[in-house]
Design an enzyme around this catalytic site. Sequence first.
Site, PDB file in Angstrom:
ATOM      1  N   ASP A 160       0.836  -1.207   0.000  1.00  0.00           N
ATOM      2  CA  ASP A 160       0.000   0.000   0.000  1.00  0.00           C
ATOM      3  C   ASP A 160       0.865   1.249   0.000  1.00  0.00           C
ATOM      4  O   ASP A 160       2.041   1.217   0.369  1.00  0.00           O
ATOM      5  CB  ASP A 160      -0.940   0.009   1.196  1.00  0.00           C
ATOM      6  CG  ASP A 160      -0.196   0.147   2.527  1.00  0.00           C
ATOM      7  OD1 ASP A 160       0.764  -0.615   2.746  1.00  0.00           O
ATOM      8  OD2 ASP A 160      -0.570   1.012   3.335  1.00  0.00           O
ATOM      9  N   GLU A 171       0.074  -1.012   5.698  1.00  0.00           N
ATOM     10  CA  GLU A 171       1.158  -0.600   6.595  1.00  0.00           C
ATOM     11  C   GLU A 171       1.099   0.891   6.865  1.00  0.00           C
ATOM     12  O   GLU A 171       1.375   1.342   7.984  1.00  0.00           O
ATOM     13  CB  GLU A 171       2.510  -0.983   5.979  1.00  0.00           C
ATOM     14  CG  GLU A 171       3.710  -0.791   6.904  1.00  0.00           C
ATOM     15  CD  GLU A 171       4.385   0.566   6.781  1.00  0.00           C
ATOM     16  OE1 GLU A 171       5.350   0.810   7.533  1.00  0.00           O
ATOM     17  OE2 GLU A 171       3.943   1.397   5.952  1.00  0.00           O
TER      18      GLU A 171
END
Length: 402
Positions: free
Chosen positions: A73, A166
């Site tokens: 991400d 994350e």
Amino acid sequence: MTVQARFLEYVKYDTTSDPKSGSIPSTAKQKILVDELKSIGISNAFMDEFGYVYGFLSGNVQAPKIGFVAHMDTSNAVSGENIKPRIIEDYDGKDIVLSDDVITEVSRFPNMKDYVGKTLVVTDGLTLLGADDKAGIAVIIEGLDYFIKNPEVKHGKISVAFTPDEEIGRGTIKFNTEYFDCDFAYTVDGGKPHEVEYENFNAASALVKVKGLSTHPGGAKNMMINAINVAFEYHQLLPTIARPEYTEGYEGFNHLMEISGDVEQATLSYIIRNHDEVKFNKQKELFKQSATFINQRYGQELIDLSISDSYRNMKQAFNDKMYIVELAKQAIQAVDLQPECLAIRGGTDGAELTYKGIPCPNIGAGGQNFHSRYEFCCVEDMVKSVEIVKEIITKAVDLKID
């Protein structure tokens, strides 16, 4: 395929995480990479129901089992949609015009001076680049590809994982540590390839909800309570000097991420950071004291404060595991760089993985100026990072773990 080519392919995908989403992963856009692993020969690669991608390469000798982790991400601080990377070869050390009104000025980003003569991948000034952490993904897959193509090179079992979310502090919530099956691991989620990090912030988030009372402004005297103004009052109780723009090194901070609202209600969203646990707890206590002060001043419960811890500093977990850091330092020296241990002014999946039983320091992947439209990646640094990953794996064959 080169590590540069892999990186340029991965940044095509918009994988922005969404902190307001309650799903795991937070956005369906993050579901990629299984096919990439299978294409290099990792036939056991798969993605679980939570969006985590795993893959494994069996060892050809008895050696410690090593893992490598990167997150797929990207930050929502700047758009990650329709990224248009541009290659700058033989960078001349001058300001880089990304778009008409977005310029990477060397006076603002003095780290640019370290990249003269190198090949840089930059943005068009409208989005972030995604080097955080697609550079790490490219480095891991390129390194893994080497051992598949060179089966005569000795290595133990290699496990890889690519995590979602994350950037919003949820990268390890559903991480299957038992399935990952390694003795220790490294996140490849840093900047320069010579850097090794095994200290990070203790982290928490704070949500401040403010209740107001709306009346017609013409007759508001002694009646109206403007939630926006109360929110400002609350924010001013927190020390200005403890904001990110005034801190460095081991100094912690309180960062106001978002503010919204109207007369009747307002919301302040913060992140709280400090390497020192005692100081970290004092910062959180100040948030509580500030809420109490406002409520007492107005004689009613205007402030509703919630604080939740995100991750802890992993330093203390390495007291008897410094051989993992030393292995990375030896690998860095083997590629003619001088290793440097730094304290991360941020977080990493490795922090939570360490406390989940997988010691996991962080190594560099070549990116810089993260979470901004000025983000860039150095191709030569990515190449060095691939070599470091390879050296870690081969040197681990001779590593003895008690």
